[in-house]
Write a protein that holds these residues in place. Structure first.
Motif, short mmCIF file in Angstrom:
data_model
loop_
_atom_site.label_atom_id
_atom_site.label_comp_id
_atom_site.label_asym_id
_atom_site.label_seq_id
_atom_site.Cartn_x
_atom_site.Cartn_y
_atom_site.Cartn_z
N ARG A 43 0.03 4.81 8.37
CA ARG A 43 1.42 4.64 8.81
C ARG A 43 1.85 3.17 8.70
N LYS A 44 0.99 2.26 9.10
CA LYS A 44 1.33 0.84 9.05
C LYS A 44 1.48 0.34 7.62
N LEU A 45 0.64 0.85 6.72
CA LEU A 45 0.75 0.45 5.32
C LEU A 45 2.02 1.00 4.69
N GLU A 46 2.40 2.20 5.07
CA GLU A 46 3.65 2.77 4.57
C GLU A 46 4.85 1.96 5.06
N GLU A 47 4.80 1.55 6.32
CA GLU A 47 5.89 0.73 6.86
C GLU A 47 5.99 -0.62 6.16
N ALA A 48 4.84 -1.13 5.69
CA ALA A 48 4.82 -2.42 5.01
C ALA A 48 5.14 -2.30 3.53
N GLY A 49 5.33 -1.07 3.04
CA GLY A 49 5.64 -0.87 1.63
C GLY A 49 4.44 -1.07 0.72
N PHE A 50 3.25 -0.80 1.22
CA PHE A 50 2.04 -0.96 0.42
C PHE A 50 2.03 0.07 -0.71
N PRO A 51 1.73 -0.34 -1.96
CA PRO A 51 1.75 0.60 -3.09
C PRO A 51 0.85 1.81 -2.86
N GLU A 52 1.36 2.98 -3.17
CA GLU A 52 0.64 4.23 -2.90
C GLU A 52 -0.68 4.30 -3.65
N ASP A 53 -0.66 3.95 -4.95
CA ASP A 53 -1.90 4.01 -5.73
C ASP A 53 -2.96 3.06 -5.18
N ASN A 54 -2.53 1.85 -4.81
CA ASN A 54 -3.48 0.90 -4.21
C ASN A 54 -4.06 1.44 -2.91
N LYS A 55 -3.21 2.08 -2.13
CA LYS A 55 -3.66 2.63 -0.86
C LYS A 55 -4.71 3.71 -1.07
N ILE A 56 -4.51 4.54 -2.07
CA ILE A 56 -5.48 5.61 -2.35
C ILE A 56 -6.83 5.01 -2.72
N LEU A 57 -6.82 3.98 -3.56
CA LEU A 57 -8.07 3.35 -3.98
C LEU A 57 -8.77 2.65 -2.82
N VAL A 58 -7.99 1.96 -2.00
CA VAL A 58 -8.56 1.27 -0.83
C VAL A 58 -9.13 2.28 0.14
#
Length: 234
Positions: A43-58
């Motif tokens: 949720r916090k990464l989504e609020e910060a606009g973190f790239p979706e593909d990067n989030k999946i890899l992380v």
């Protein structure tokens, strides 16, 4: 006739979609507490606009680490700090790089390395002071043994309570634990050994004290490499 070479089979490329599917499987293996952590972080990464593909890899790397450490009762928060701090780290890194947990060796290996390090250091310093001070006396046998034993204990405490990024209160626990351990060491060395009869604590001459310290240092580096000891002071 020359035999035709079989074409080399290439491994199928792992896509982001494959990682996402793997993440879903790994997520179901988490404890409720760890699931809650990942939901908050997401949720916090989504609020910060973190790239979706990067989030999946992380998340793929994080989830693998968390699932691996769960049997050891190590939570996601202990591995990566609070969800807020981990989200800040990921967004600040710009590349979505995950903070990898520090791998530590088994407790007995940490103890062995610490005993040889601090016990050897004390023996070398004491031996040098006696050698260059033109004194023949050295450490008592029991005193030297206690230095090695307590040195291992001190390093165990220091490494166990070493502050981790993002964990609140970690530095305070580290200071308290280290201070208490050192005080116990000093008190035992200053008063405990003084109560022992001389016959039980025979004095080791300075040159021999120095030699024991040097041997301990050599053994420390040997076992560190031989046993691949990780997570120690040096």
């Amino acid at each position: 006739m020359l035999k035709k070479k079989k074409p080399v089979e290439q491994e199928p490329e792992v896509t982001v979609a494959d990682k996402k599917q793997e993440n879903d499987v790994l997520f179901e293996q988490l404890t409720n507490k760890n699931k809650e952590y990942m939901v908050k972080l997401n949720r916090k990464l989504e609020e910060a606009g973190f790239p979706e593909d990067n989030k999946i890899l992380v998340f793929n790397e994080m989830l693998k680490n968390i699932v691996t450490e769960q049997p050891n009762h190590i939570t996601a928060r202990r591995l990566y700090g609070t969800a807020t701090d981990q989200a800040s780290h990921l967004t600040d890194s710009g590349q979505g790089e995950v903070t990898k947990p520090v791998e530590r060796s088994e407790t007995w290996k940490i103890y062995l390395d610490g005993a040889l390090l601090l016990g050897g250091m004390f023996a070398v310093i004491t031996g040098l002071s006696y050698v260059f001070g033109d004194q023949e006396a050295g450490l008592g046998l029991i005193t030297m043994i206690l230095n090695f034993l307590l040195g291992g204990l001190a390093v165990m405490v220091i490494t166990k309570y070493a502050p981790q990024p993002g964990v609140k209160g970690g530095f305070l626990k580290y200071i308290v634990a280290t201070t208490v351990t050192m005080l116990i060491w000093i008190l035992l060395m200053a008063f405990g050994t003084q109560l022992l009869p001389a016959v039980l604590n025979p004095v080791i001459p300075g040159p021999y004290t120095l030699a024991i310290g040097v041997i301990a240092f050599g053994a420390k580096w040997y076992f560190k490499k031989k046993l691949n000891i990780q997570g120690t002071l040096i």
